[in-house]
Design a protein around this motif. Structure first.
Motif, PDB file in Angstrom:
ATOM      1  N   LEU A 297      -8.896   4.244  -5.062  1.00 50.70           N
ATOM      2  CA  LEU A 297      -9.198   2.999  -4.348  1.00 50.70           C
ATOM      3  C   LEU A 297      -9.564   1.901  -5.350  1.00 50.70           C
ATOM      4  O   LEU A 297      -9.130   0.757  -5.221  1.00 50.70           O
ATOM      5  CB  LEU A 297     -10.348   3.219  -3.357  1.00 50.70           C
TER       6      LEU A 297
ATOM      7  N   GLN B  15     -10.671  10.132  -4.972  1.00 48.78           N
ATOM      8  CA  GLN B  15     -10.344   9.134  -3.933  1.00 48.78           C
ATOM      9  C   GLN B  15     -10.892   7.766  -4.317  1.00 48.78           C
ATOM     10  O   GLN B  15     -10.189   6.756  -4.235  1.00 48.78           O
ATOM     11  CB  GLN B  15     -10.955   9.567  -2.593  1.00 48.78           C
TER      12      GLN B  15
ATOM     13  N   TRP C 207      -8.078  -2.397   4.352  1.00 47.12           N
ATOM     14  CA  TRP C 207      -7.234  -3.576   4.554  1.00 47.12           C
ATOM     15  C   TRP C 207      -7.440  -4.156   5.948  1.00 47.12           C
ATOM     16  O   TRP C 207      -7.527  -5.367   6.129  1.00 47.12           O
ATOM     17  CB  TRP C 207      -5.773  -3.174   4.345  1.00 47.12           C
TER      18      TRP C 207
ATOM     19  N   ASN D 232      -4.747  25.484  -6.992  1.00 49.82           N
ATOM     20  CA  ASN D 232      -6.037  25.056  -6.468  1.00 49.82           C
ATOM     21  C   ASN D 232      -5.855  24.629  -5.026  1.00 49.82           C
ATOM     22  O   ASN D 232      -4.757  24.528  -4.527  1.00 49.82           O
ATOM     23  CB  ASN D 232      -6.577  23.866  -7.283  1.00 49.82           C
TER      24      ASN D 232
ATOM     25  N   VAL E 190      -0.190   7.636  -5.761  1.00 49.85           N
ATOM     26  CA  VAL E 190      -1.223   8.642  -5.468  1.00 49.85           C
ATOM     27  C   VAL E 190      -0.574  10.016  -5.374  1.00 49.85           C
ATOM     28  O   VAL E 190      -1.085  10.993  -5.941  1.00 49.85           O
ATOM     29  CB  VAL E 190      -1.972   8.307  -4.154  1.00 49.85           C
TER      30      VAL E 190
ATOM     31  N   ARG F 189      -7.723   5.484   3.851  1.00 49.23           N
ATOM     32  CA  ARG F 189      -8.860   4.658   3.421  1.00 49.23           C
ATOM     33  C   ARG F 189      -8.393   3.269   2.982  1.00 49.23           C
ATOM     34  O   ARG F 189      -9.062   2.271   3.221  1.00 49.23           O
ATOM     35  CB  ARG F 189      -9.621   5.348   2.288  1.00 49.23           C
ATOM     36  N   LEU F 190      -7.229   3.225   2.324  1.00 48.67           N
ATOM     37  CA  LEU F 190      -6.681   1.922   1.917  1.00 48.67           C
ATOM     38  C   LEU F 190      -6.386   1.067   3.145  1.00 48.67           C
ATOM     39  O   LEU F 190      -6.740  -0.113   3.188  1.00 48.67           O
ATOM     40  CB  LEU F 190      -5.388   2.118   1.127  1.00 48.67           C
ATOM     41  N   ASP F 191      -5.727   1.699   4.132  1.00 49.50           N
ATOM     42  CA  ASP F 191      -5.365   0.965   5.349  1.00 49.50           C
ATOM     43  C   ASP F 191      -6.617   0.483   6.071  1.00 49.50           C
ATOM     44  O   ASP F 191      -6.662  -0.644   6.565  1.00 49.50           O
ATOM     45  CB  ASP F 191      -4.540   1.861   6.289  1.00 49.50           C
TER      46      ASP F 191
ATOM     47  N   ARG G 272       0.821  -1.216   0.000  1.00 50.87           N
ATOM     48  CA  ARG G 272       0.000   0.000   0.000  1.00 50.87           C
ATOM     49  C   ARG G 272       0.850   1.260   0.000  1.00 50.87           C
ATOM     50  O   ARG G 272       0.430   2.297  -0.484  1.00 50.87           O
ATOM     51  CB  ARG G 272      -0.947  -0.016   1.205  1.00 50.87           C
TER      52      ARG G 272
ATOM     53  N   ARG H 136     -10.683  -5.911   6.179  1.00 54.55           N
ATOM     54  CA  ARG H 136     -10.578  -7.205   5.490  1.00 54.55           C
ATOM     55  C   ARG H 136      -9.841  -8.230   6.371  1.00 54.55           C
ATOM     56  O   ARG H 136     -10.249  -9.376   6.478  1.00 54.55           O
ATOM     57  CB  ARG H 136      -9.815  -6.998   4.173  1.00 54.55           C
TER      58      ARG H 136
ATOM     59  N   PHE I 206      -1.889  21.597  -6.441  1.00 53.91           N
ATOM     60  CA  PHE I 206      -2.832  21.586  -5.326  1.00 53.91           C
ATOM     61  C   PHE I 206      -2.038  21.692  -4.033  1.00 53.91           C
ATOM     62  O   PHE I 206      -1.173  20.847  -3.772  1.00 53.91           O
ATOM     63  CB  PHE I 206      -3.641  20.289  -5.305  1.00 53.91           C
TER      64      PHE I 206
ATOM     65  N   ASP J 131      -3.012  21.091  -1.177  1.00 56.91           N
ATOM     66  CA  ASP J 131      -3.340  20.034  -0.222  1.00 56.91           C
ATOM     67  C   ASP J 131      -3.097  18.630  -0.814  1.00 56.91           C
ATOM     68  O   ASP J 131      -3.733  17.662  -0.403  1.00 56.91           O
ATOM     69  CB  ASP J 131      -4.799  20.158   0.230  1.00 56.91           C
ATOM     70  N   ALA J 132      -2.171  18.559  -1.752  1.00 52.81           N
ATOM     71  CA  ALA J 132      -1.926  17.268  -2.417  1.00 52.81           C
ATOM     72  C   ALA J 132      -1.496  16.191  -1.417  1.00 52.81           C
ATOM     73  O   ALA J 132      -1.928  15.038  -1.501  1.00 52.81           O
ATOM     74  CB  ALA J 132      -0.871  17.433  -3.508  1.00 52.81           C
ATOM     75  N   GLU J 133      -0.658  16.564  -0.453  1.00 52.61           N
ATOM     76  CA  GLU J 133      -0.161  15.591   0.523  1.00 52.61           C
ATOM     77  C   GLU J 133      -1.306  15.105   1.421  1.00 52.61           C
ATOM     78  O   GLU J 133      -1.404  13.916   1.731  1.00 52.61           O
ATOM     79  CB  GLU J 133       0.955  16.228   1.360  1.00 52.61           C
TER      80      GLU J 133
ATOM     81  N   ARG K 293      -7.394  14.969 -10.021  1.00 55.72           N
ATOM     82  CA  ARG K 293      -8.309  15.964  -9.452  1.00 55.72           C
ATOM     83  C   ARG K 293      -8.541  17.106 -10.434  1.00 55.72           C
ATOM     84  O   ARG K 293      -9.656  17.615 -10.580  1.00 55.72           O
ATOM     85  CB  ARG K 293      -7.732  16.516  -8.143  1.00 55.72           C
TER      86      ARG K 293
ATOM     87  N   PHE L  22      -4.417  15.002   0.594  1.00 47.10           N
ATOM     88  CA  PHE L  22      -5.251  14.120  -0.227  1.00 47.10           C
ATOM     89  C   PHE L  22      -4.647  12.713  -0.279  1.00 47.10           C
ATOM     90  O   PHE L  22      -5.339  11.717  -0.086  1.00 47.10           O
ATOM     91  CB  PHE L  22      -5.380  14.692  -1.641  1.00 47.10           C
ATOM     92  N   ALA L  23      -3.335  12.658  -0.521  1.00 40.67           N
ATOM     93  CA  ALA L  23      -2.669  11.345  -0.618  1.00 40.67           C
ATOM     94  C   ALA L  23      -2.785  10.587   0.699  1.00 40.67           C
ATOM     95  O   ALA L  23      -3.043   9.372   0.709  1.00 40.67           O
ATOM     96  CB  ALA L  23      -1.206  11.524  -1.004  1.00 40.67           C
ATOM     97  N   LEU L  24      -2.622  11.300   1.802  1.00 31.14           N
ATOM     98  CA  LEU L  24      -2.748  10.645   3.114  1.00 31.14           C
ATOM     99  C   LEU L  24      -4.164  10.129   3.329  1.00 31.14           C
ATOM    100  O   LEU L  24      -4.366   9.062   3.918  1.00 31.14           O
ATOM    101  CB  LEU L  24      -2.365  11.627   4.236  1.00 31.14           C
ATOM    102  N   GLY L  25      -5.143  10.908   2.833  1.00 30.58           N
ATOM    103  CA  GLY L  25      -6.538  10.473   2.936  1.00 30.58           C
ATOM    104  C   GLY L  25      -6.769   9.170   2.199  1.00 30.58           C
ATOM    105  O   GLY L  25      -7.436   8.265   2.708  1.00 30.58           O
ATOM    106  N   VAL L  26      -6.198   9.061   1.002  1.00 35.18           N
ATOM    107  CA  VAL L  26      -6.345   7.816   0.227  1.00 35.18           C
ATOM    108  C   VAL L  26      -5.657   6.669   0.966  1.00 35.18           C
ATOM    109  O   VAL L  26      -6.215   5.570   1.081  1.00 35.18           O
ATOM    110  CB  VAL L  26      -5.754   7.977  -1.190  1.00 35.18           C
ATOM    111  N   GLU L  27      -4.450   6.930   1.474  1.00 35.87           N
ATOM    112  CA  GLU L  27      -3.713   5.869   2.192  1.00 35.87           C
ATOM    113  C   GLU L  27      -4.487   5.411   3.428  1.00 35.87           C
ATOM    114  O   GLU L  27      -4.547   4.218   3.719  1.00 35.87           O
ATOM    115  CB  GLU L  27      -2.330   6.374   2.591  1.00 35.87           C
TER     116      GLU L  27
END
Lengths: 194, 125
Positions: free
Chosen positions: A63, A59, B37, A193, A33, B32-34, A26, B40, B19, B21-23, A41, B25-30
């Motif tokens: 995923l 997002q 997981w 942005n 990402v 959600r992935l975690d 991950r 699961r 952007f 807030d790109a970092e 985006r 955003f990336a942390l948000g995706v990570e």
């Protein structure tokens, strides 16, 4: 995660990172990402999504990309692959909100010329896209932003091929006028942005 | 065929906007992935545990251990009486064959449970 590992990931090519991700890594996918979220985006916003909706869909797209990363075999760029996923997810969202039905009938949007092209010294793509009707914006974004062919876009939009082609043609004409060198819109800087 | 403007448009679309807030955003995706997981893992672990419990309970309900005990006692007796008169193999089989279906089901369930647990352990390693 160690600093060395972060450094390792940042040195890897997208295809290598995708291979790690397909083995369940991950953190490797997180690096992907980081590299491509802005592009995804940005595309969604150019398709007409609000900032919040664009982030939601982006997002979900990442995923979904992680779930099916084994399907990505390095044919084409990873960014393009995720953008296609995101564009299709956004269309599905529009379908759920019943905002796609009118695209087939959408009349030619009124062309709004740039108010004062030189005022800010430039007009970039984002500004130029705002002058397009919704159908034109979506069709142009899907074909030139997400890299879909006209036929693929027609299929994703559930519209006749001819309709998509005419939306793209009209959109291109408007963008051509707005982004033409003489229109004061030549500078292609990046917008901030957030 | 794409003209110069269309190629330029593709390049423009290819340029990712900045952007701030790109970092985030990336942390948000990570995150959600975690989270996905972890959920699961918990579900698979729970399924493994349930399978194990089911397997063990099936073994107990089928009176397996008692039958094994009886079988060993029977064979010991048989040995005492004399090999010539009794065939211990037949005795053993007749003692446990009454409920073979339940025992084999329990065995299969236990194997599945072990497989679940093993796959989780290997994945975590």
């Amino acid at each position: 995660m160690s600093g060395a590992q972060i450094q390792t990931y940042s040195a890897l090519h997208d295809v290598e990172l995708a291979a790690h991700a397909s083995a369940g890594d991950r953190r490797a996918f997180g690096e992907l990402v980081r590299r491509h979220s802005s592009g995804v985006r940005g595309l969604l916003r150019r398709m007409g999504a609000s900032p919040a909706a664009a982030d939601d869909v982006a997002q979900d797209a990442f995923l979904a990309a992680f779930e099916s990363v084994t399907d990505y075999r390095g044919e084409g760029t990873f960014a393009g692959w995720v953008k296609r996923i995101a564009a299709r997810l956004y269309l599905r969202r529009l379908q759920r909100e019943k905002r796609l039905a009118h695209l087939a009938q959408e009349a030619e949007a009124e062309f709004i010329p740039p108010t004062d092209p030189d005022a800010a010294g430039r007009i970039d793509l984002d500004e130029a896209m705002k002058g397009l009707g919704e159908a034109e914006r979506i069709c142009v974004s899907m074909c030139y932003g997400a890299g879909l062919s006209h036929a693929e876009a027609a299929d994703a939009l559930n519209l006749p091929l001819g309709t998509v082609k005419s939306h793209v043609k009209r959109g291109l004409e408007k963008l051509r006028a707005r982004l033409a060198p003489g229109s004061g819109a030549e500078t292609e800087g990046r917008r901030v942005n957030g | 065929m794409a003209d110069e403007f269309e190629r330029r448009l593709e390049r423009l679309f290819g340029e990712a906007p900045f952007f701030a807030d790109a970092e985030v955003f990336a942390l948000g995706v990570e995150t959600r992935l975690d989270r996905g997981w972890n959920i699961r893992s918990v579900l698979i672990g729970a399924a493994g545990l349930m399978g194990g419990v089911l397997g063990v309970s099936q073994l107990l309900m089928s009176n397996f251990f008692h039958r094994v005990g009886e079988a060993s006692e029977g064979s010991a007796r048989a040995l005492e009486v004399g090999v010539a008169k009794i065939t211990p193999q037949v005795e053993l089989m007749s003692m446990v064959s009454g409920d073979w279906g339940v025992i084999s089901l329990a065995g299969v369930t236990a194997i599945f449970a072990m497989a679940f647990v093993l796959s989780r352990v290997i994945e975590e390693i």
